[in-house]
Design a protein around this motif. Structure first.
Motif, PDB file in Angstrom:
ATOM      1  N   GLN A  27       0.809  -1.222   0.000  1.00  0.00           N
ATOM      2  CA  GLN A  27       0.000   0.000   0.000  1.00  0.00           C
ATOM      3  C   GLN A  27       0.841   1.271   0.000  1.00  0.00           C
ATOM      4  O   GLN A  27       0.310   2.381  -0.020  1.00  0.00           O
ATOM      5  CB  GLN A  27      -0.975   0.003   1.172  1.00  0.00           C
ATOM      6  CG  GLN A  27      -0.342   0.001   2.557  1.00  0.00           C
ATOM      7  CD  GLN A  27      -1.383  -0.149   3.658  1.00  0.00           C
ATOM      8  OE1 GLN A  27      -2.352  -0.892   3.524  1.00  0.00           O
ATOM      9  NE2 GLN A  27      -1.205   0.575   4.762  1.00  0.00           N
ATOM     10  N   GLU A  30       4.241   5.896   2.351  1.00  0.00           N
ATOM     11  CA  GLU A  30       3.554   7.093   2.844  1.00  0.00           C
ATOM     12  C   GLU A  30       2.143   6.786   3.337  1.00  0.00           C
ATOM     13  O   GLU A  30       1.606   7.487   4.200  1.00  0.00           O
ATOM     14  CB  GLU A  30       3.479   8.164   1.737  1.00  0.00           C
ATOM     15  CG  GLU A  30       4.834   8.590   1.174  1.00  0.00           C
ATOM     16  CD  GLU A  30       5.673   9.394   2.157  1.00  0.00           C
ATOM     17  OE1 GLU A  30       5.204   9.623   3.289  1.00  0.00           O
ATOM     18  OE2 GLU A  30       6.804   9.771   1.808  1.00  0.00           O
ATOM     19  N   HIS A  31       1.522   5.742   2.782  1.00  0.00           N
ATOM     20  CA  HIS A  31       0.140   5.421   3.152  1.00  0.00           C
ATOM     21  C   HIS A  31       0.041   4.407   4.295  1.00  0.00           C
ATOM     22  O   HIS A  31      -1.048   3.955   4.641  1.00  0.00           O
ATOM     23  CB  HIS A  31      -0.625   4.899   1.930  1.00  0.00           C
ATOM     24  CG  HIS A  31      -0.765   5.916   0.846  1.00  0.00           C
ATOM     25  ND1 HIS A  31      -0.046   5.849  -0.334  1.00  0.00           N
ATOM     26  CD2 HIS A  31      -1.498   7.057   0.784  1.00  0.00           C
ATOM     27  CE1 HIS A  31      -0.363   6.895  -1.083  1.00  0.00           C
ATOM     28  NE2 HIS A  31      -1.234   7.645  -0.433  1.00  0.00           N
ATOM     29  N   THR A  32       1.186   4.045   4.849  1.00  0.00           N
ATOM     30  CA  THR A  32       1.204   3.093   5.963  1.00  0.00           C
ATOM     31  C   THR A  32       1.577   3.820   7.244  1.00  0.00           C
ATOM     32  O   THR A  32       2.567   4.547   7.277  1.00  0.00           O
ATOM     33  CB  THR A  32       2.231   1.965   5.701  1.00  0.00           C
ATOM     34  OG1 THR A  32       1.894   1.292   4.491  1.00  0.00           O
ATOM     35  CG2 THR A  32       2.256   0.960   6.841  1.00  0.00           C
ATOM     36  N   THR A  33       0.781   3.645   8.275  1.00  0.00           N
ATOM     37  CA  THR A  33       1.077   4.283   9.562  1.00  0.00           C
ATOM     38  C   THR A  33       1.604   3.246  10.547  1.00  0.00           C
ATOM     39  O   THR A  33       1.446   2.031  10.349  1.00  0.00           O
ATOM     40  CB  THR A  33      -0.189   4.935  10.160  1.00  0.00           C
ATOM     41  OG1 THR A  33      -1.126   3.887  10.486  1.00  0.00           O
ATOM     42  CG2 THR A  33      -0.825   5.907   9.186  1.00  0.00           C
ATOM     43  N   ASP A  36      -1.205   1.155  11.660  1.00  0.00           N
ATOM     44  CA  ASP A  36      -1.548   0.077  10.716  1.00  0.00           C
ATOM     45  C   ASP A  36      -0.715  -1.169  11.013  1.00  0.00           C
ATOM     46  O   ASP A  36      -1.225  -2.290  11.030  1.00  0.00           O
ATOM     47  CB  ASP A  36      -1.274   0.509   9.264  1.00  0.00           C
ATOM     48  CG  ASP A  36      -2.229   1.594   8.784  1.00  0.00           C
ATOM     49  OD1 ASP A  36      -3.329   1.696   9.355  1.00  0.00           O
ATOM     50  OD2 ASP A  36      -1.855   2.319   7.841  1.00  0.00           O
TER      51      ASP A  36
END
Length: 208
Positions: A27, A30-33, A36
């Motif tokens: 994913q 940048e879109h993974t925290t 998550d």
């Protein structure tokens, strides 16, 4: 002897790392925290930070593992080998055991895809290049010690490593933007580039 507690901590770290890499490569970084990653492993955010300073450290952790593997291989090369030959052999023979080192943490495919994530993510690429400078200095010091020279007064260890490091970065970049993302393709490209170093530096390139 490892205690049960130590084994559990190691398993948790590996689960966090494996999950982080899988999320980064599916994913995007940048879109993974951190949440998550922690949620997927069913641990708290606080637990994640017990093992990693942040996302960046987790993203580069597998590369760091392979660096340690390579530095060990350079130290173990026979003293009769020239410095460049020692570096070359450490890389080539390192490929043969790299699978085992990587697979103990994550599938090789995930490791290889992370190279593409690093190349295409400015913050990771910057960190990777910064770390490369530190690694090159460590290699230069290993070579100087091998050859019995002073790294601060003899420029040859750093010159050799500058050439070698440049070749490895070129290989990574070319491989990560090519069409064949296999480990064999990366190995073949590394061999090809390292074999061209001598002629490229000492021979004429003109064809007429």
């Amino acid at each position: 002897m490892e205690t049960l507690r130590e084994r559990k901590k190691q398993r948790t770290r590996e689960a966090l790392l494996r999950t982080a890499l899988e999320l980064f490569t599916t994913q995007g970084y940048e879109h993974t925290t951190v949440d998550d990653i922690a949620d997927a492993v069913e641990v708290s955010q606080r637990t994640f930070f017990r093992y990693f300073a942040g996302k960046e450290e987790a993203a580069l952790a597998l590369q760091e593992l392979t660096v340690e593997h390579f530095l060990h291989a350079v130290r173990e090369r026979p003293p009769r080998e020239t410095p460049m030959e020692a570096l070359r052999q450490a890389v080539l023979e390192g490929w043969d055991t790299l699978n085992d080192v990587v697979e103990s943490v994550a599938p090789v495919e995930v490791f290889l895809r992370m190279y593409q994530v690093i190349e295409s993510t400015p913050v990771l690429l910057a960190a990777h290049l910064r770390r490369s400078v530190e690694i090159e200095e460590a290699i230069a010091r290993i070579l100087a010690e091998r050859e019995g020279v002073d790294v601060d007064t003899d420029p040859r260890p750093r010159l050799a490593v500058a050439v070698f490091g440049g070749v490895m970065r070129l290989t990574e970049r070319q491989w990560s933007t090519g069409e064949d993302f296999s480990l064999d393709a990366m190995r073949a490209l590394t061999v090809s580039h390292l074999e061209q170093v001598g002629p490229a530096l000492s021979e004429s390139w003109r064809t007429h």
